[in-house]
Design a protein around this motif. Structure first.
Motif: not given
Length: 120
Positions: A5-8, A10-13, A80-88, A92-95
């Motif tokens: 996940v692109a941290p920047d 994710l931080d903006r979102v 689609d702007g929420l994609t990074d949040v969902w991936q994060f 976390m959940w999958t791990d």
């Protein structure tokens, strides 16, 4: 984490979603385009420039799309702007589930070994 996940982004979102006014704006444009003036009218205790600043933060986070219609700006939520949040969150959940699965398998294996030792 399993998904990169692109941290920047994710931080903006996360920053955009941290504010109640911006979350309310997203709700207002979730299903239909709305003009900036109409959105500002939904916040009578806030100045138009303040609402515009909130819309700018949502735009910079990729959470809304903007379409010009003459001199109006129409806003619409961009899921689609929420994609990074969902991936994060998914990562976390999958791990966590994978670690839980391995721990349960390890505990089951140890229990089987102890049972086998007692019976032999």
């Amino acid at each position: 984490m399993s998904a990169a996940v692109a941290p920047d982004r994710l931080d903006r979102v996360a920053h955009a979603l941290a504010d109640g006014t911006r979350r309310r704006l997203l709700q207002l444009v979730r299903d239909d385009e709305r003009a900036a003036g109409e959105l500002a009218a939904a916040f009578p205790n806030m100045t138009r420039p303040a609402v515009s600043q909130h819309l700018r933060v949502l735009d910079e986070a990729g959470l809304v799309t903007i379409r010009r219609d003459g001199n109006r700006r129409l806003y619409l939520a961009n899921a689609d702007g929420l994609t990074d949040v969902w991936q994060f969150i998914d990562g976390m959940w999958t791990d966590g589930l994978v670690r839980l699965k391995h721990a349960a398998e390890r505990a089951e294996r140890l229990e089987r070994e102890q049972t086998n030792r007692r019976t032999t």
